[in-house]
Design a protein around this motif. Structure first.
Motif, PDB file in Angstrom:
ATOM      1  N   LYS A   1       1.072  -1.346   0.326  1.00 37.23           N
ATOM      2  CA  LYS A   1       0.130  -0.038   0.270  1.00 37.23           C
ATOM      3  C   LYS A   1       1.241   1.359   0.265  1.00 37.23           C
ATOM      4  O   LYS A   1       0.502   2.701  -0.837  1.00 37.23           O
ATOM      5  CB  LYS A   1      -0.947  -0.184   1.399  1.00 37.23           C
ATOM      6  CG  LYS A   1      -1.761   1.284   1.444  1.00 37.23           C
ATOM      7  CD  LYS A   1      -2.400   1.526   2.555  1.00 37.23           C
ATOM      8  CE  LYS A   1      -2.230   1.327   3.919  1.00 37.23           C
ATOM      9  NZ  LYS A   1      -3.008   1.279   5.548  1.00 37.23           N
ATOM     10  N   GLU A   2       1.850   1.728   0.658  1.00 38.77           N
ATOM     11  CA  GLU A   2       2.932   2.917   1.124  1.00 38.77           C
ATOM     12  C   GLU A   2       3.413   2.663  -0.034  1.00 38.77           C
ATOM     13  O   GLU A   2       3.486   3.667  -0.611  1.00 38.77           O
ATOM     14  CB  GLU A   2       3.686   2.218   1.780  1.00 38.77           C
ATOM     15  CG  GLU A   2       3.033   2.291   3.715  1.00 38.77           C
ATOM     16  CD  GLU A   2       2.562   1.081   4.231  1.00 38.77           C
ATOM     17  OE1 GLU A   2       2.378   0.005   3.934  1.00 38.77           O
ATOM     18  OE2 GLU A   2       1.662   1.564   5.170  1.00 38.77           O
TER      19      GLU A   2
ATOM     20  N   MET B   1       1.489   4.196  -2.706  1.00 37.65           N
ATOM     21  CA  MET B   1       1.247   5.788  -1.858  1.00 37.65           C
ATOM     22  C   MET B   1       2.346   6.453  -3.014  1.00 37.65           C
ATOM     23  O   MET B   1       1.310   8.070  -2.710  1.00 37.65           O
ATOM     24  CB  MET B   1       0.788   5.934  -0.151  1.00 37.65           C
ATOM     25  CG  MET B   1      -1.149   5.447   0.467  1.00 37.65           C
ATOM     26  SD  MET B   1      -0.442   5.230   1.532  1.00 37.65           S
ATOM     27  CE  MET B   1      -2.095   4.606   2.256  1.00 37.65           C
TER      28      MET B   1
ATOM     29  N   VAL C   1      -4.182   1.300  -3.519  1.00 36.02           N
ATOM     30  CA  VAL C   1      -4.106   1.784  -2.136  1.00 36.02           C
ATOM     31  C   VAL C   1      -5.573   1.646  -1.805  1.00 36.02           C
ATOM     32  O   VAL C   1      -5.628   1.100  -0.511  1.00 36.02           O
ATOM     33  CB  VAL C   1      -3.981   3.208  -1.862  1.00 36.02           C
ATOM     34  CG1 VAL C   1      -4.537   4.189  -1.053  1.00 36.02           C
ATOM     35  CG2 VAL C   1      -2.265   3.538  -2.794  1.00 36.02           C
TER      36      VAL C   1
END
Ligand code: COS
Length: 384
Positions: free
Chosen positions: A313-314, A317, A372
């Motif tokens: 996810k990061e 992002m 995300v």
């Protein structure tokens, strides 16, 4: 601010900055204009150890990690967002072997990649399979102890200049993403051909080529992971490589901001330097805040990966945040330069052209917002 870097990392940043100033800056405009691949600089990057940072020690690397790769990519990108790709895209092409290769494959291929003896390239995208990476058509058919690859890949960074190609191909078209497999294809393998070289808006010192596979025979020991695991190999690779694109974007944004600051200090209008005007000060402050916020997220993501945490996810992002920042900041930097910013005589328009691709490749920012969101939905549990 030293961003809590260790001594090795501080030294690394200083080295990358020196190489950027002394070796990249003088050639950036010319290589951009002519689309020159930076073979001369690859040698310098190799000697500086940039290719060894993210490789495990037992395979000839320094066993450092993604943050070090990010720091180098950011620094080099302040001088040229195209030339820095000779480092970042080689990491992308190497990650499938580092993350999913067998011990034999690592022993065979990683030491030369870590030494920068040759570059790597990652071959996933096809003419009709971009965001929808699962619909690739390039086939790999098992024949005896070999796989025979047929098809073509497009937009391959380092294409035509790499020694190792990591390729995702379909081994069972009926099974969709579960019917894909990953392979190592060496440059010079009969049937591996370089197709069209793309003429691009930006990152022109980086090669982007079509790679064609015509009855290209690859030994079965070059299968990465198991048959059917190709899509997962690709996704894990992208989770690891996206902070590299984010770092490229960071460097482009920061490089454009640095130029805008310098210009605003020296350019005079109405009898004073334009940096005295509040309208300009607010613009520069916003640019700086956006760059610092992006940097915090990119470094944090790299640190999470290096700590062995899951950061899918990061990773998505930070690529979105940094690339959107690079586009905004480089566009504003052109604005600070006014009419001169629009002219090729000044280096700032190149940053705006180079920034654009960071919103597009290694997952468009639309796809990454979807990634995300999928994580967010998973985190909150069942949705009615
Ligand atoms: N790590 C490991 N496995 C992953 C994964 C990840 N980050 N993301 C997905 N997978 C796995 C899923 O678990 C699923 O496995 P199973 O079939 O065993 O259940 C499989 O991959 C398919 O996943 P999903 O259903 O999410 O696939 P989609 O077709 O919906 O596609 C997106 C997912 C859109 C995220 C993917 O196609 C993508 O990343 N596209 C952009 C590609 C890209 O970045 N291209 C740039 C060019 S490469 S430089």
């Amino acid at each position: 601010m030293d961003y809590f870097l260790d001594d090795f990392q501080k030294e690394l940043v200083a080295t990358a900055r020196r190489i950027g100033k002394e070796k990249i800056k003088p050639v950036a405009a010319e290589y951009d204009l002519n689309g020159t691949f930076p073979h001369d600089l690859v040698k310098i990057f190799a000697d500086a150890g940039f290719y060894s940072l993210y490789h495990p020690e037992e395979y000839g690397g320094l066993g450092r990690g993604v943050l070090d790769l990010v720091l180098v990519t950011e620094e080099l990108s302040k001088f040229c967002g195209g030339i820095s790709l000779a480092v970042a895209a080689t990491a992308l092409g190497s990650f499938p072997i580092i993350l999913s290769g067998s011990d034999e494959q690592k022993q065979k291929y990683l030491p030369d990649l870590a030494a920068g003896k040759h570059l790597a390239a990652f071959c996933l995208t096809e003419a009709s399979a971009g965001s929808d990476a699962g619909s690739i058509k390039t086939k790999a058919e098992k024949k005896g102890d070999k796989y025979v690859l047929n098809g073509s890949k497009v937009f391959i960074t380092n294409g035509g200049n790499a020694g190792i190609y990591t390729v995702i191909a379909s081994t069972d078209p009926d099974k969709g993403t579960r019917g894909t497999s990953a392979f190592i294809v060496e440059e010079g393998t009969p049937g591996l051909k370089v197709g069209k070289y793309e003429d691009k808006m930006g990152i022109r010192a980086s090669s982007t080529a079509e790679m064609v596979f015509e009855d290209c025979e690859v030994p079965e020991e070059n299968l990465i992971g198991r048959v059917g695991a190709g899509f997962a190999v690709a996704m894990k690779t992208l989770d690891r490589s996206r902070p590299g694109v984010a770092a490229q974007a960071l460097g482009i944004g920061q490089g454009a901001l640095d130029m805008a600051l310098e210009y605003a200090k020296t350019r005079e209008q109405f009898g004073q330097s334009i940096i005295q005007f509040q309208a300009l000060q607010f613009m520069l402050a916003d640019m700086s805040m956006k760059a610092e916020a992006a940097r915090a997220l990119v470094y944090q993501t790299a640190r999470m990966i290096d700590a062995g945490l899951s950061a899918s996810k990061e990773s998505a992002m930070c690529k979105v945040v940094a690339s959107d920042m690079a586009m905004e900041v480089s566009t504003d930097a052109v604005q600070v330069f006014g009419g001169y910013g629009y002219m090729r005589d000044y280096p700032v328009e190149k940053f705006m052209r180079d920034a654009k691709i960071t919103q597009i490749y290694e997952g468009t920012n639309q796809i990454l917002r979807m990634v995300v969101a999928r994580h967010l939905i998973k985190e909150i549990g069942k949705v009615s």
